[in-house]
Design a protein around this motif. Structure first.
Motif, PDB file in Angstrom:
ATOM      1  N   ARG A  66       0.832  -1.201   0.000  1.00 43.62           N
ATOM      2  CA  ARG A  66       0.000   0.000   0.000  1.00 43.62           C
ATOM      3  C   ARG A  66       0.870   1.256   0.000  1.00 43.62           C
ATOM      4  N   LYS A  94       5.126  -7.650  -8.116  1.00 40.37           N
ATOM      5  CA  LYS A  94       4.026  -7.635  -7.160  1.00 40.37           C
ATOM      6  C   LYS A  94       2.714  -8.034  -7.840  1.00 40.37           C
ATOM      7  N   LEU A  98       0.295 -11.576  -7.244  1.00 46.00           N
ATOM      8  CA  LEU A  98      -1.128 -11.582  -6.905  1.00 46.00           C
ATOM      9  C   LEU A  98      -1.955 -12.274  -7.983  1.00 46.00           C
ATOM     10  N   GLY A 127     -10.592 -11.348  -1.342  1.00 43.06           N
ATOM     11  CA  GLY A 127      -9.463 -10.715  -0.665  1.00 43.06           C
ATOM     12  C   GLY A 127      -8.311 -10.421  -1.606  1.00 43.06           C
ATOM     13  N   LEU A 128      -8.039 -11.322  -2.534  1.00 42.59           N
ATOM     14  CA  LEU A 128      -6.939 -11.119  -3.486  1.00 42.59           C
ATOM     15  C   LEU A 128      -7.259  -9.984  -4.462  1.00 42.59           C
ATOM     16  N   TRP A 130      -9.149  -7.515  -3.785  1.00 45.27           N
ATOM     17  CA  TRP A 130      -9.046  -6.278  -3.011  1.00 45.27           C
ATOM     18  C   TRP A 130      -7.589  -5.851  -2.849  1.00 45.27           C
ATOM     19  N   GLU A 131      -6.684  -6.811  -2.709  1.00 42.62           N
ATOM     20  CA  GLU A 131      -5.265  -6.473  -2.597  1.00 42.62           C
ATOM     21  C   GLU A 131      -4.764  -5.765  -3.851  1.00 42.62           C
ATOM     22  N   TYR A 134      -6.084  -2.294  -3.214  1.00 42.92           N
ATOM     23  CA  TYR A 134      -5.513  -1.668  -2.015  1.00 42.92           C
ATOM     24  C   TYR A 134      -4.042  -1.308  -2.204  1.00 42.92           C
ATOM     25  N   GLN A 135      -3.301  -2.170  -2.906  1.00 45.24           N
ATOM     26  CA  GLN A 135      -1.888  -1.910  -3.137  1.00 45.24           C
ATOM     27  C   GLN A 135      -1.640  -0.987  -4.325  1.00 45.24           C
ATOM     28  N   ARG A 170     -16.211  -6.237   3.250  1.00 46.03           N
ATOM     29  CA  ARG A 170     -15.533  -6.287   1.957  1.00 46.03           C
ATOM     30  C   ARG A 170     -16.456  -5.828   0.840  1.00 46.03           C
TER      31      ARG A 170
END
Length: 244
Positions: A66, A94, A98, A127-128, A130-131, A134-135, A170
């Motif tokens: 992030r 990165k 993911l 969740g993935l 969202w990463e 988010y990142q 979420r």
């Protein structure tokens, strides 16, 4: 130790006293010699020699995505070719990591035969995705796609496990990303009603209130967090609004 001198009130002669130095806070130092705040300044300063900036850039490997990803993106237009190439490579690595995890999770979902396994796979996929958001790894249309895909998986998981407070939260995050503030508000409130801790939900509700320019609501929502010591940044924001 360090030595200091004080003056005696009786004879005005120096008296030697020895004091122990306080222990250093290990969180103020990182193993690579760079603090997160210092890395940003190093990277954005063109007067710093390129080899030192490269060293600071390598240190971003140990910084949460992030924080690291926006800094890496600023370097894609840097004058130094070495910095540009390294920043691009780190961002690409990165994103590939993911995307590989997402691909593997889709395979697990396809092989899932029980509601429990399917719920877990949908939850992990949400969740993935969202990463990626988010990142800051998904930009533009890719960000929109990640939010839509993540929301689909959240809804599939909620169909199988409607009482999951984390999935409600979420869902709100994806809806907020897609610009559906009313839907996000409903989802966050549902997460709170389902048992999600208030310190996880109130900042998100406050953010929606700020977007509506409802500053009174922001102050009210953040008030309970002003004396909560679990997250320093949230506490500072809450304290600011308490004083405003």
């Amino acid at each position: 130790t360090t030595e200091i001198y004080t003056l005696s009130l009786h004879d005005a002669l120096p008296i030697l006293r020895t004091l122990a130095l306080p222990a250093l806070d290990p969180h103020q130092r990182s193993g690579d010699g760079f603090h997160q705040a210092g890395v940003s300044g190093f990277l954005r300063n063109p007067r710093v020699p390129a080899p030192q900036r490269l060293k600071a850039l390598v240190a971003l490997q140990h910084v949460p995505g992030r924080i690291a990803s926006p800094l890496l993106r600023t370097l894609l237009g840097d004058d130094s070719e070495d910095l540009r190439l390294l920043a691009y490579g780190m961002l690409e690595r990165k994103e590939k990591t993911l995307n590989a995890a997402i691909h593997a999770e889709h395979q697990r979902l396809a092989a899932a035969r029980t509601p429990t396994a399917q719920t877990l796979a949908h939850t992990r996929l949400a969740g993935l995705y969202w990463e990626l958001i988010y990142q800051g790894l998904a930009q533009g249309d890719l960000r929109q796609h990640a939010a839509e895909a993540g929301l689909r998986h959240v809804r599939e998981a909620l169909t199988l496990h409607p009482a999951a407070a984390g999935l409600r939260l979420r869902s709100g995050q994806f809806l907020s990303t897609l610009g559906d503030t009313a839907g996000a508000q409903t989802a966050f409130e549902a997460a709170l009603a389902a048992g999600m801790p208030s310190h996880r939900v109130l900042p998100l509700l406050a953010e929606l209130a700020y977007q509506r320019r409802d500053f009174a609501a922001v102050r009210t929502l953040l008030a309970p967090l002003a004396s909560w010591h679990g997250m320093t940044r949230v506490e500072k924001v809450a304290d600011f609004w308490r004083r405003a």
